[in-house]
Design a protein around this motif. Structure first.
Motif, PDB file in Angstrom:
ATOM      1  N   ARG A 155       0.850  -1.186   0.000  1.00 32.89           N
ATOM      2  CA  ARG A 155       0.000   0.000   0.000  1.00 32.89           C
ATOM      3  C   ARG A 155       0.886   1.236   0.000  1.00 32.89           C
ATOM      4  NH1 ARG A 155      -5.295  -1.033   2.126  1.00 32.89           N
ATOM      5  NH2 ARG A 155      -5.717   1.195   1.742  1.00 32.89           N
ATOM      6  N   ASP A 156       0.324   2.354  -0.427  1.00 36.29           N
ATOM      7  CA  ASP A 156       1.058   3.623  -0.377  1.00 36.29           C
ATOM      8  C   ASP A 156       0.901   4.254   1.005  1.00 36.29           C
ATOM      9  OD1 ASP A 156       2.079   3.530  -2.912  1.00 36.29           O
ATOM     10  OD2 ASP A 156       0.499   4.751  -3.802  1.00 36.29           O
ATOM     11  N   PHE A 157       2.029   4.610   1.594  1.00 35.33           N
ATOM     12  CA  PHE A 157       2.062   5.326   2.866  1.00 35.33           C
ATOM     13  C   PHE A 157       2.333   6.790   2.548  1.00 35.33           C
ATOM     14  CE2 PHE A 157       4.397   7.038   6.506  1.00 35.33           C
ATOM     15  CZ  PHE A 157       3.628   6.632   7.576  1.00 35.33           C
ATOM     16  N   ARG A 158       1.444   7.664   2.981  1.00 38.82           N
ATOM     17  CA  ARG A 158       1.555   9.071   2.599  1.00 38.82           C
ATOM     18  C   ARG A 158       1.906   9.947   3.801  1.00 38.82           C
ATOM     19  NH1 ARG A 158      -3.741   9.450  -1.434  1.00 38.82           N
ATOM     20  NH2 ARG A 158      -2.970   7.884  -2.930  1.00 38.82           N
ATOM     21  N   LEU A 159       2.815  10.865   3.569  1.00 38.32           N
ATOM     22  CA  LEU A 159       3.200  11.874   4.551  1.00 38.32           C
ATOM     23  C   LEU A 159       2.797  13.236   4.006  1.00 38.32           C
ATOM     24  CD1 LEU A 159       6.752  10.616   5.531  1.00 38.32           C
ATOM     25  CD2 LEU A 159       4.916  11.051   7.169  1.00 38.32           C
ATOM     26  N   ARG A 160       2.099  14.023   4.813  1.00 40.66           N
ATOM     27  CA  ARG A 160       1.659  15.350   4.393  1.00 40.66           C
ATOM     28  C   ARG A 160       2.184  16.390   5.377  1.00 40.66           C
ATOM     29  NH1 ARG A 160      -4.609  16.280   4.535  1.00 40.66           N
ATOM     30  NH2 ARG A 160      -4.153  16.704   6.726  1.00 40.66           N
TER      31      ARG A 160
END
Length: 232
Positions: A155-160
């Motif tokens: 899965r894609d792990f996103r940091l914002r």
């Protein structure tokens, strides 16, 4: 500037990663699925959870095996003692490998880092997710190191990065592929200036054994002395 996180691919010996995944698959169906209520409407949390005790800190860092899941997370977020399931041998072995990787890093607190807890999330397919959030700091202290191990489907792990943060840098989003046997280490000001998420997706890169199920184990060092001082 770059996100305050590091990615390690194939962070564990493959046989250990596969053995830990098999162990998680054995009891993953019994993991807790919480609920939340808004305006009288109750919904299921779109993932399952379980909390594991790793020890390593001694004294107040050792937790009783009296629960887990949403109850443990609620305890963490309110600053109360967290109860957790005892870690299996495979998870303890994985934690030792991860501790060595983290200690070799350059973060100021890396050399003294020892994980005492692992919070687990189980995502069954692309509809299961977690929204943008920061991990609560009361019981892990400021600028914590949090190491997230991924097992099973990718899965894609996103940091914002949050707009208007103190350093004046612009808002941005970084997407990191969290593949089987990969480790994402969040450090420095990641919890203060950034939020992270695993978003919904219509397409999941499946794993030969786990299919579209992904397990995430986030290892962290619990600091009860810090929590006690902060709540006086």
């Amino acid at each position: 500037r770059e996100a305050p996180a590091r990615l390690y691919r194939k962070c564990l010996p493959p046989a250990l990663a596969d053995a830990l995944l098999a162990k998680l698959m054995e009891d993953g169906e019994s993991w807790h699925r919480g609920t939340w209520t808004v305006n009288g409407n109750t919904s299921l949390v779109p993932r399952r959870t379980r909390t594991f005790e790793l020890g390593g800190g001694g004294g107040d860092d050792v937790y009783a095996a009296l629960g887990g899941g949403a109850a443990a997370i609620a305890g963490e977020e309110s600053g109360r003692r967290v109860y957790a399931f005892p870690a299996c041998d495979e998870l303890r072995a994985a934690a030792e490998h991860i501790e060595r990787l983290v200690r070799a890093g350059s973060a100021p607190s890396a050399k003294a880092w020892t994980p005492t807890m692992a919070f687990g999330n189980r995502y069954d397919g692309g509809a299961e997710h977690v929204g943008y959030h920061s991990d609560f700091l009361l019981t892990i202290g400021p600028r914590p190191i949090i190491a997230g191990l991924s097992l099973g489907a990718s899965r894609d792990f996103r940091l914002r990065r949050e707009e208007g943060a103190d350093d004046g840098a612009p808002a941005r989003v970084v997407s990191i592929p969290a593949q089987h046997n990969s480790l994402i280490v969040m450090e420095r000001d990641c919890q203060e200036l950034w939020k992270h998420a695993v978003a919904k997706t219509a397409s999941v890169q499946s794993h030969a054994r786990a299919g579209v199920t992904r397990f995430s184990l986030t290892l962290r060092r619990h600091r009860p002395a810090f929590a006690a001082a902060a709540t006086r």
